[in-house]
Design an enzyme around this catalytic site. Structure first.
Site, short mmCIF file in Angstrom:
data_model
loop_
_atom_site.label_atom_id
_atom_site.label_comp_id
_atom_site.label_asym_id
_atom_site.label_seq_id
_atom_site.Cartn_x
_atom_site.Cartn_y
_atom_site.Cartn_z
N VAL A 22 1.17 -1.43 0.43
CA VAL A 22 0.25 -0.05 -0.02
C VAL A 22 0.94 0.80 0.05
O VAL A 22 0.79 2.49 -0.96
CB VAL A 22 -0.64 -0.28 1.21
CG1 VAL A 22 0.00 0.26 2.81
CG2 VAL A 22 -2.20 1.18 1.94
N LYS A 23 1.91 0.54 0.62
CA LYS A 23 3.04 2.01 0.51
C LYS A 23 3.14 2.64 -0.86
O LYS A 23 3.82 4.08 -0.80
CB LYS A 23 3.93 2.05 1.12
CG LYS A 23 3.97 1.44 2.89
CD LYS A 23 3.34 2.90 4.06
CE LYS A 23 3.49 2.68 5.08
NZ LYS A 23 2.95 3.31 5.97
#
Length: 453
Positions: free
Chosen positions: A43-44
């Site tokens: 997700v980063k």
């Protein structure tokens, strides 16, 4: 033709996947926001791109500059991909509890990796927070990302993650559950979802050793709650500016063991090869079961990929060393298998107390069987020797036979754990087990305790 012009254009638009086996006892529809479909497998990637683009736009990041960030690994990977495409150098500062795989992956994509100790205060000059800041001050033409306090972190999820979830669920989402580290995901996506429907419940997953849950409930930053933990990617010993507690309805804490065990369960029972924080997230969701009804749509976000934890949560030896592997222990030979190669330490009836004390010191043990020519005839332990010393300060020259207690009970190799526990509970400090080769070994209270689940 349909194609992305570079790898950065593949960030976002990750799928929702229904969970089945692990949530069979939950009436609600449970969907996973599967963030490993991002090119950096986490997700980063979303906020890494947003933070760099915003820094370029306002001049904080100049052409050919060096990006510096403290990271648990996933933000570093996202930054690395953006740095490659845009022509920046990258230095990642990591805590030593992070998996070796994360460090190796970052080096593989051209990042320089510096490792700092985990078990230090945030303001300690050795912490990865402090080292990151110092490097940014010392490195010419550099930019310190500071994902914890950088508003572009939460903004990325407000602009992408939240809208995707709303669209994919056709606005039917009732609960959003996600692990909280920097706070960007829960705060950004949560804010967007709350604006669409204020009744949506936003739940954060915290870990023991972190301050989030108590601070949210009481407003107290309790330093007594801070201690080192194993779970990666969630929890903090600081309060990042990106954590918007007003958006969050509540937290639930998950133990290191449960997070690790459920990381394996996701792979083996759902076919989802995910990271450590995903195990914490699904266990946290199960802990919140009472909040869900059959009409609810629950979205849990899974941060990263299991390939970064092959040497840890997916390694049974690593799991076993930490007591995370639930192996059934039924018999005496199961209890002694971890030290079966070590010799049984004994003392003879005519030896002196000083000899027993020296043996205890040498082998770091607390009890010793006493033998004579006929076999086992007694026992000595720390409490017996301590009592003897109180009675006579010169007890070291006393024969063992004068201070020994009854012999330890002897059981066979197939004696059950319950029977052994009863013998120790009834006053014996240890039990001797006769193995199939005719030799004897010792089972102590510690052996029993170490197998308690």
């Amino acid at each position: 033709m349909e194609y992305a012009k570079n790898i950065l254009e593949t960030i976002g638009n990750t799928p929702l996947v229904q969970l089945n086996t692990l949530v069979k006892d939950i009436d609600a529809l449970v969907l996973a926001k599967y963030e490993t479909f991002n090119p950096g497998n986490s997700v980063k990637d979303r906020m890494a791109l947003k933070m760099i683009e915003d820094a370029e736009a306002d001049g904080r990041l100049q052409p050919g500059g060096t990006i510096i960030e403290g990271t648990s690994g996933n933000t570093g990977m996202g930054l690395a991909l953006v740095a490659i495409i845009k022509g920046y150098k990258l230095i990642c500062v990591m805590a030593d509890k992070q998996s070796k795989e994360k460090m190796d992956i970052l080096r593989a994509v051209g990042a320089k990796v510096m490792v700092c100790p985990t078990n230090v205060e945030p303001d300690d000059p050795r912490s990865y927070y402090s080292v990151s800041k110092r490097l940014a001050e010392e490195t010419p033409n550099s930019w310190y990302v500071n994902q914890y306090d950088n508003p572009s972190n939460a903004k990325a999820h407000y602009e992408s993650t939240g809208p995707e979830i709303w669209k994919q669920t056709d606005g039917k989402i009732t609960h959003f559950i996600v692990g909280v580290g920097t706070g960007g995901t829960i705060s950004g996506a949560g804010k967007y979802l709350k604006e669409k429907n204020p009744n949506i419940k936003i739940w954060g997953i915290d870990t023991y050793g972190s301050v989030f849950k108590k601070y949210h409930e009481t407003g107290i930053f309790d330093e007594n709650e801070i201690y080192s933990y194993i779970t990666e990617g969630i929890g903090e010993d600081i309060l990042p500016k990106n954590v918007d507690f007003s958006v969050i309805d509540g937290f639930t804490k998950v133990t290191d063991k449960d997070a690790a065990v459920y990381t394996q369960k996701l792979a083996k029972e759902e076919g989802m090869f995910l990271g450590n924080s995903a195990g914490a997230a699904i266990k946290g969701l199960l802990q919140l079961n009472e909040h869900f009804t059959k009409d609810d749509v629950v979205v849990v976000l899974f941060h990263d990929h299991g390939s970064r934890y092959v040497g840890k949560m997916f390694n049974d030896d690593w799991m076993r060393e930490r007591g995370f592997l639930d192996e059934e222990v039924y018999t005496a030979d199961d209890l002694v298998k971890n030290h079966i190669e070590k010799p049984l330490v004994t003392v003879k009836t005519e030896e002196l107390v000083s000899h027993a004390i020296e043996r205890m010191r040498k082998f770091k043990i607390s009890q010793i069987p006493v033998v004579d020519s006929d076999g086992f005839v007694g026992s000595v332990d720390e409490s017996a020797l301590f009592t003897a010393f109180l009675d006579d300060k010169n007890t070291g020259s006393t024969p063992i036979k004068d201070v020994m207690k009854d012999s330890f009970p002897i059981v066979n190799a197939k004696t059950s754990l319950d029977e052994i526990s009863k013998l120790i509970k009834n006053g014996s400090s240890a039990v001797l087990v006769e193995l199939e080769n005719g030799k004897h070994h010792i089972i102590t209270k510690y052996d029993v305790i170490s197998h308690i689940k």
